[in-house]
Structure formats: C-alpha cells, structure tokens
Design a protein around this motif. Sequence first.
Motif, PDB file in Angstrom:
ATOM      1  N   ASP A  48      86.762  32.777  73.609  1.00 56.33           N
ATOM      2  CA  ASP A  48      87.242  34.016  74.233  1.00 56.33           C
ATOM      3  C   ASP A  48      88.322  33.743  75.281  1.00 56.33           C
TER       4      ASP A  48
ATOM      5  N   ARG B 127      83.643  17.450  68.622  1.00 52.23           N
ATOM      6  CA  ARG B 127      82.245  17.908  68.660  1.00 52.23           C
ATOM      7  C   ARG B 127      82.105  19.121  69.570  1.00 52.23           C
ATOM      8  N   GLU B 128      82.865  19.109  70.639  1.00 47.82           N
ATOM      9  CA  GLU B 128      82.845  20.255  71.545  1.00 47.82           C
ATOM     10  C   GLU B 128      83.369  21.499  70.813  1.00 47.82           C
TER      11      GLU B 128
ATOM     12  N   ASP C 108      80.709  22.643  68.249  1.00 55.78           N
ATOM     13  CA  ASP C 108      79.512  23.272  68.800  1.00 55.78           C
ATOM     14  C   ASP C 108      79.827  24.591  69.494  1.00 55.78           C
ATOM     15  N   GLN C 109      80.940  24.643  70.178  1.00 55.84           N
ATOM     16  CA  GLN C 109      81.262  25.913  70.847  1.00 55.84           C
ATOM     17  C   GLN C 109      81.579  27.000  69.819  1.00 55.84           C
TER      18      GLN C 109
ATOM     19  N   SER D  25      78.363  27.891  67.893  1.00 51.16           N
ATOM     20  CA  SER D  25      77.418  28.626  68.741  1.00 51.16           C
ATOM     21  C   SER D  25      77.912  30.036  69.003  1.00 51.16           C
ATOM     22  N   TYR D  26      79.194  30.129  69.271  1.00 51.87           N
ATOM     23  CA  TYR D  26      79.768  31.451  69.538  1.00 51.87           C
ATOM     24  C   TYR D  26      79.499  32.392  68.367  1.00 51.87           C
TER      25      TYR D  26
ATOM     26  N   ARG E 104      75.735  33.125  67.792  1.00 52.20           N
ATOM     27  CA  ARG E 104      75.224  34.093  68.776  1.00 52.20           C
ATOM     28  C   ARG E 104      75.708  35.503  68.456  1.00 52.20           C
TER      29      ARG E 104
ATOM     30  N   TYR F  88      73.859  25.403  68.605  1.00 54.64           N
ATOM     31  CA  TYR F  88      73.188  25.586  69.894  1.00 54.64           C
ATOM     32  C   TYR F  88      73.122  27.048  70.341  1.00 54.64           C
TER      33      TYR F  88
END
Lengths: 650, 650
Positions: free
Chosen positions: A505, A625-626, A629-630, A633-634, A637, A650
């Motif tokens: 975002d 990896r960041e 995962d971000q 996950s985003y 969610r 995550y």
Amino acid sequence: MDVDPAWLPAAAFRAVGARRTLVRGAGPLVDTVRAEVARACERFGGRVVPKGTPAGLVLELTGGAGGAGDEEAFACVREGGTTTVTAHGGRGLLYGLFHVVRLGEDAFRGEWEREEHRPTVALRMLDHWDNVAVHPVMGQVERGYAGGSLFWADGRARGDLERVRAYGRLLAACGINAVAVNNVNVHATEAHLLTDRIGEVAGIADALRPYGVRTHLSVSFAAPVVLGGLPTADPLDERVRAWWAAATARVYEAIPDFGGYVVKADSEGQPGPFAYGRTHADGANLLAAALAPHGGTVHWRAFVYDHRQDWRDRTTDRARAAYDHFVPLDGEFAPNAVLQVKHGPMDFQVREPVSPLIGAMPRTRLAVEVQATQEYTGQQRHVCWLGPMWSEVLRFRPDGEVPAGRLADGLVAVSNAGDDPFWTGHPLAQANLYTFGRLAWDPAADPLAVLDEWIALTHPGAPERLAAGLHAVLDGSWSTYEKYTAPLGVGFMVQPGHHYGPGVDGYEYSPWGTYHFADRDGVGVDRSAATGTGYAAQYAGPWAKVYESPDTCPDELLLFFHHVPYGHVLHSGKTMIQHIYDTHFEGVEEAEEARRVWAGLADLVEPARHARVAERFEEQLRSAREWRDQVNSYFLRKSGVPDERGRTIY
Amino acid sequence: MDVDPAWLPAAAFRAVGARRTLVRGAGPLVDTVRAEVARACERFGGRVVPKGTPAGLVLELTGGAGGAGDEEAFACVREGGTTTVTAHGGRGLLYGLFHVVRLGEDAFRGEWEREEHRPTVALRMLDHWDNVAVHPVMGQVERGYAGGSLFWADGRARGDLERVRAYGRLLAACGINAVAVNNVNVHATEAHLLTDRIGEVAGIADALRPYGVRTHLSVSFAAPVVLGGLPTADPLDERVRAWWAAATARVYEAIPDFGGYVVKADSEGQPGPFAYGRTHADGANLLAAALAPHGGTVHWRAFVYDHRQDWRDRTTDRARAAYDHFVPLDGEFAPNAVLQVKHGPMDFQVREPVSPLIGAMPRTRLAVEVQATQEYTGQQRHVCWLGPMWSEVLRFRPDGEVPAGRLADGLVAVSNAGDDPFWTGHPLAQANLYTFGRLAWDPAADPLAVLDEWIALTHPGAPERLAAGLHAVLDGSWSTYEKYTAPLGVGFMVQPGHHYGPGVDGYEYSPWGTYHFADRDGVGVDRSAATGTGYAAQYAGPWAKVYESPDTCPDELLLFFHHVPYGHVLHSGKTMIQHIYDTHFEGVEEAEEARRVWAGLADLVEPARHARVAERFEEQLRSAREWRDQVNSYFLRKSGVPDERGRTIY
C-alpha cells in the motif's frame, strides 16, 4: 582496488593484438583506432604496419559521399587472408574495430563476403541523473546505485577525467554515441552548467570525444529567469528567444560538437511552458530554434503528469497523461526536437505495457527512454538483466506492423554507472549497460545473443561452465524479479521515496497516481474504454481490442488493465490469487537457485568480483523473501483465500 | 517579530505590579523574585518597599529546618490587608510569587487562611531532543515542530542566551525545575558536551539557574570508549568506573548544581550494558555512582525493545518489553538512579494503556515520561491539547489504589519548544507545555482548571467570549484527534519515518514491533494471557482481569488488547466497524467546528497569533480529511461492510 575493465579486459584484444594491422585514414577517431590497435599489439605481439605492407587486418577510412547514417556505418570483408574494415567516418571505423574485437579469432578465419553494418537508431544515448552539488535527499546521483558520479565530485567537475575517458571507451565498444552529463531535475547549482560553468562540461566533452561520444546537457526551462535575470521564460517572448540563442552560441563556442539539450519540463515540480499558457511544442521549439544553427537537438521528455493527484479521484489516470498531453501536438515540433518517451506509460516498473505514445505521433521525432539504473528493479542489489524487457518493448508493433525499435530516432537509457570500482555496483549489472548499447544499435537483435556476447567479452576464453553459469544467472533474472515483486503488471508496490523493497500500500493513498485498488474481492485498475479510464483505447486498433477485455489481455498485464476478482482464471489456468502465491514462492526459489549457481563459479571468477556478487545475492534473497511474505500476506489477509498448496503465509 | 510572551505577558503581572511589595531574604532566587516584582511595579505603578513599611504583598524567605521537599514549598496567607508568601527556599519563594501572579486580583481580596503548597512530584523535567550538529535526517531538533533549538545553533551553544533565560522564566511559572539540554540519541558531536564542551552546557545552566531550573545532560553509554579512548564501556570495569567518576567531577566543577545524566541505552541503536553481558541496573548504577558524591541523579530510560523484530513473528510483543526487561531488576538500582518509563508501553501514541511497569517496581525510583512535542498527535500543526491524556495516566491506579502520579518521583516531558516566535510552532501548543508543568506539580489537578488558568494568564482580562472560545477549541481536541486517526487504541497507522499523516499499513510489515493485523475479518492485537501475547497479565490484579477479555476491556483500548471481528459490538452498542466510520466522520466535523470557533475570535486575538493558528487549522482540516478517508477506505476495502449511514467512503 583498480577499476574493473568490464567488457574490455586486455584479453578481449588478443586476436587483434596478435595481428599485423594497417590503419588508413586521418582524423581524431582514426587516431583512437590506431592507438587501440597499437596498445593491443604491445601486449600480444602484433604490429601496426605501414601502407604497402602485408597485413592480417586493414582498418580503412574511405572517402566518398555518404548519407547521414554513413558516419557510423562500416563494412567488413575477409579475403586473401586479410580482414578489411572500411568506413566513411571515424565513428564507423571505431565501431568496425570493436566489431572485430567482438569476433575475436573468428574475425581471422576462412573467407567471408562483405557485410555492411549500420545502426538502426541514430542516437544511442545515456542520460546521467548526476547532480553536481549533492542533493540532500537524492544524493550525488539521483536513483544512483553505483557510488558517486563519474563526472562530478565535491561540487564541481572532477579534475582527473581518466575514468571518464575509460567510460567513453566502454560506451563506444557497445555503440553508445551520446551522454547527457547531468540530472534532468536541474537544481540551482546545475543550472549554471549552461552558462558560467560550461567550461566544466567542455572538459568532460573533451574526454568523451575521442570515442565518438557527444555530450548533452540537461537544462532548466527557467534558465532565462534563473540565470539570465529576465522576468519571464515564456517561449514566445523575444527576449527569451534571444537569451537562449546567445546562451546556446556560447555553449557551442566551448563545445563545437555539443549534442544538445535534455529537458524535463512541467514534470514533478520542474518549470515549463504551462506557466505561460504555452504548449510543450512551443517550449521544445524555443530550444530547438536556439540549437538549430549549430546542429544540436533538444530532447524533450514526455514524462508529464499530475503528481498531485487526489487518490480519491478515480477518473484521472496517470497512464493516460503522456498521450493526452502530446498527441494533439503531433506535427508541431521542430525537426531538431525529439520527444523522449518512457517505454511504458508509468515509470519504469518491472512490467508495463508499451507506451501508446510510441507510434501515435508519426510527424514527431521520437526517442524511447529506458532505465538501466535499476530504480524499480532491485537497485543493483538484485541481479535483474533487463535485456528481455527492452527487447520486448523494441519489438512491440504499435500498429501491428512496424516494431517500436524502428519508429525511434533515438534510444535513451538512464545510466546505471558511477564511480564504483565495478562501474555499476552489482558487477552483473554491467550487462544491462552493454545490452542497452547493442540493442540501441540493433533493436531487432536477440537479447540472449547479446548476453552471450557480453559474457564472452567480459570473460575472454571463459570455460563453458562459467559461460553457462553466467547465462543461467542472468537469463531469467528479470522474470524472477517480476515473480517475487508486483504481480501481473500492477506495479508500484514499493516503499515510498527510495523505492526499494515491498510496500504493497506504499503508493495506494498517495498523490502520485499509482494505485492498485485492492479490496477484499479483487485487485487491479480498470483501464478499459467500456468501464474504466479509457486508457486501453489510446492504443492503435489491434492492441486497443486486445487490452480492452480481460479475456484477451495478456496475463502479465492483466492487473494493469483490469480490476478482477481473486478467483479470476488466467490464461494459464490458475486463479489470479493462486498465481500471486505461486509466483512469489517460485521467484524466491529461482533467486536461491541463481545464488547457488553463482556460488559454484567461485573457482572461475576473480575473487573480488565473485565476493561482491555473492554478497549482493545475500541481500537479494533477504529482500526477495520479504517481498514474497509481504505480498502473499497482504493478499491472504485481504482475500481470505488459502494457498492451494498450504505453504506458509503469515 | 518579537518573541511571544506565552503565559507571562506583562499584563499578567498587573495585580502584583500595582502593589507595594516587600521582599525579604537573600540569595540568587530571592534576587530573581525581587527583580520580577520590581519590573512589574515599573509598569503598573507599585513599589518594592523596605522592611518596616506597610505592604500589600510580602514575599519572605524564612529560616528554619525543612524536609527535602521544603526547598520548593511555600505558604500563603492573607490577613490585615496583606498577602504574605513564606518559603524556606528560594525556589519556594519564586513559585509563591507565580502563584500570586496566577491569582491576580484575587490574591488581594478579602482574608484567607494559611494555605500550604508543595509539589507532589520532586522532579519536574523537560527533556529536549535537541541536536548540536544538525542531524541529516532528524534535523536540529529530533521530533521538533517549533523551529530550531533554543540552546544550539550553527553547531554550538547559542551565544545569546536571552531566549534561554526567558524560557527558564516560563518554566518556573508553571513549576518545571529541570531541563535536559540535548537529545537522548547522543550523536558524535553531542557526546563531547560531557567533556571538552561542558563549558557550553555551563553557559546554558547559568542562564536557567536564576529561575530554579537545573540542567541535565544526555550522555552516551559508550562515552568511555568514544571520548575516553578506553577499550570498553563495561560498567563493571574499574577503568570505566574511574573514567566516569573523573568526567563527572569535571562536570560539577563547571556546573556545581548540575542535575545529572539522562541515558537511552540498548535502545534503537544506542549503546548500552547488554554489549558487555551486564544488566541495565549495572549500567545505571555505574553512572549513579559517579553522580552520587555530587548529589546528581541518573535518569535511565526504560524504552528498551527489539526494534529489529520480524513482523512474521507473532510471539514477540513490543508492548511487553519494558516490563520484561526491568521488573526482574527491581531493588537493584542505586538510590540516585531513576528509571524513566514512557507512560504507555509503546511510544506516545494518541491512545495507549498506562505502562504496566508503573507500580510494578516498588523498590525502584520512577519517573514517568510523556511527550509534549506532538510526534504522534499532529506535530503542532493540529491542535491537540494533551492535558486530559496526561491526567488519565496520572490518575490511573495500577494497583486499584494509589494513582500513578503519586508513585512517581519525577515527571518528564519531551519538550515541544523551539526557537519559533511562538515557542511551540502552533501557538495553542503552549498550553501543553504549561499543563505539563502544572500537572507535574500536582498530578491530581483537574486539567480543565489548568487549561482555564493557562487561558487567563495568556490572555489577561480576556472577555468571556475569548476564554470560552479557547476552552472550546482546546478542551476536546485530544478526543477529536483520536477520532480521526487510529481507532480504539490500535496505534501506529502513520507514515513511516516522519510519523505525520495516515499510513494504515505504514508500520504493518516493519521491524518496529508495531502491528494491527487487520485482515478481511477483523483487526487488533490479541494481548490476552489466554490466547495472545500475555501482555495483559503484566498488570496488577484488577487491571489484568479487566484487560483480559473484550467484554470488560474499555472500548477505547479494545484493539490494543484484542483482535476482534468487524461486527464485534462495543459497549457503546455500535459495531467496531461502524465505530471506525462514525468516529472518523465525527472527528473531521469536530475539527471543522473548532476552526469555525477560532475564526470567530479574530477580533479578540492579536492578528499574527490568530493568523498562525488559522493557517494551521487549514492544514489540520486537510490532514484530518485525509485520515478520515484513508482509514475508512482501508477498512471498507478490507471488511466490505458498508457505512450504515451511506456516507462517502472511497
């Protein structure tokens, strides 16, 4: 440490340096050719021989009238045991020499017919976003990831220009013939390069000239006010026109072969003609008129959009801006004005469609701008070889027929080089600079062939394992980067400001016109004509139709053109959300594999170089990896859709 | 322009200045009192009279033994037409004078019994996060919104300390008795204040001393290495202990009444005892031992947490950190070491529970730190009077009995003042500085009474419309700010770095331990003992129970303690998601109303002051709308739940 030789290590000249070579002709570039050959011969036992002596290689400047492009063309033939390169102009002869260097021993085997070589694109340029005075936010080089500037240090032009000469030589060897030496965002100090500090630019031009590289300057549209003390910079004001004419004449006194101006106007806070109610054609033609008597060109950037957009306003679409601003002006630009268009409609994202402006202004000269500096593609901490991306752009046929690479008068890259010992921070990013030059010379070239050419030049005599390893590491690296970052053309999921690392975002509620509109049901920007911003209709017939519907839009651009639900099934057969998960896991795995391949080359690569790349791979993996995962996950969610394969999100 | 007189305009001294006043006693602070009275008399026609002369006001330093607190206490009585203030110490007399100033004409009406006044909290301190050398990111004042530093400019202490003296006078008038003059993040330049640059600090101390304000210094735990050239800063190393003892002795040579050290150790990159395997008690006691012979105190900040947390790790909870680190050390700190605890467990968010550390270390001296500088509460562009927040903290009863304000030996605020002509950027932010001082003197005071006191002092003789208008603008401003920003205690929905403006996911995937875990179903952090991080169990009995369940947790802290679905019904009867929408619309409406009220006071407020506030209201409204729309859009996109009232959400 010493400066890395990049794609011109001494050993690359082995074949030439071992021959008896005759260099015929006169002039500064012929002198350069002669000196190059002589230096190679010193090392490898050959000789520069006088006329009338048997020679294995003849490099000859021929007389005769030629067309405009002939200055850079050369011909090549091998018969009777002699390889002969002929050219009408010094640059052509220099490019012919580097052609022979690239061929290596193959240049001296068998017999072959005369081949003619000439660049498809006349102007092959690097724009340096280098600041003279260190900018408090952007630093010495805006979006620079390779140390300081090659040209500027301590607030002025470097005293020692040896490095600049070496740079010019590297550029000539891949066919680049122009450099703009300062940032398109022209700050207060840099504005003065045009007038009282032109001598510093002239020194740089002197250093680049022996390799056929012309010097250009980014200037401020407000220069008549800022430097000239005039009350206006209105392009139709006679005083303004006179000021530019006089200032330009003085530039040419200092640099007789000066290339011209680069202008970023009415863009991201830079001044421009809008302030005076004038068009961008008025603005460009003002500078074109000043440059015309001297043979110079103005490069007028088409990167004009509203960077203070309200994110709540869904009717404004930044992607439309360049087309909307400039197409109505087609035919109004002077012959020595070149409209410089970014390859995509946004800003150098890892995936964008080709700008609809390319091909839409048949009566306007066009340069296509790409970004070698990896602002949005890993900032030279990630390996990301951009050859395939640029090749796709250049091969794209806006009207279904003529490829973009043939529509352009110029190709421009934002340079990725700096005073880093490896030139580009990440040693493998050298491949981007080289590939750009070669694709600018021939936009139809196979980028993979160019990659292998770069590998062979950079590592002369490399064993197959090294060549194959380098090829493997670089070949798919753009695709890998795309996989673990922003999916399906959506773009701009980056950290604001520095643009490194994920920020899904990060630009979603910003004034920059960069949105993805993800909600719990879906994601993407509806740019269709039927229900969206109408951007898709800016394309010529066939593409407008292709992009208009999610059914025909290529998967990789789906979210650029359409807002679709997470369950939307791609042409690949996967749902959109599963594609996001899968590519993010794959991208990291591919980066891990590339790191593994690189580690296996340790015995074949010079230790400092190997270590630098290995160290960058650590950061690339951490960052990848960041990203994975971000982003995963985003979207988990938001969508609530679990990964089909039950991997950790995550 | 001249510097704003804040809450000490000349007219505030009208009642005192019109009297015949006798000042009895000797000493520097009595001299200050005498000079204050004399200056007031010059303007308003009164006189400082000699002993034996009839007087309307007597200010008398009395002999006699007193307790430790007596130095600051004073008594006040009015009989026989004379108002008499007596004090054992110079500070007490000074505070007594300002008490009379606050009373104005009421001080001279009727007769009244003897009243005794003494501060509840001994140390009432401001910490300045001022840098000596401008920090490349944080600037002259870290988290400063009021211009440059009052103490430092151009890389050194200001030559002209007139402004510092005026500052000391303002502080004395609200009861503040200590100032730390440099940032707790001690950078390279600032480290030297302790040693070779202590003279500059001494100059500032000289300027503050006449108003009873002692000077403190933030020091680097690594000073023995950085300044002393020792190989270690290990608190148990004898060389280190000797170095601190010697350095501290030299500090006291320069500043005999030096207050002590402030230390941020092992926090956000600052060095600390962890590097040597020592505890924070070891670290604090090292400095306490150096200070003890001279009567100084070390303020050891408890702001210790992992700022490189992995956002994927849901077991680590930053809110737990201070308690977990420090409670095991209770009883181990030296008597002149004060543990300085932020009022909430995170970092000065608009709404946090009171830190469970407060009250949990009965054998440790405690200072509670609040933030007058509005880092997370509008940065002095928004009006946000923090009196009610601080009062809630100070009245909170950790054990259900004794309020936090009585548990503290010290109250500390991060200063909001700078070299801005209005002291605090936003003129109405002066109220925060004043309120802090007065609540530190008496934590049980009604903050609204303090607000009215500030209004009356700042605008002596203000018509009722002005007083009521100011009260209306400030009274609910904290609640208003909370409404349009982060809901229900969730916190940290700000732009990373500068912390101004909304960024709902700005800290969601960061290493800072600041998450809200919003997904399509709900939002909030489960900090219960049963299913969450266990943070709720850090509280003493009654509160642990209250916070453990969403059924008993106060609404305003719900998302701090629990992750609940959007449909969760609050005690207010609203669903959580509807509460978010409603408060965001209300918050903007309230800010609009405050702006309207302010506009209506234009005829009653000095024009420059009115204009400054009016201009800030424009920005506050713009920003408040941005907050409203981003937060509402974010949660609508995630939850899919429409606003019951059908208002516009983007």
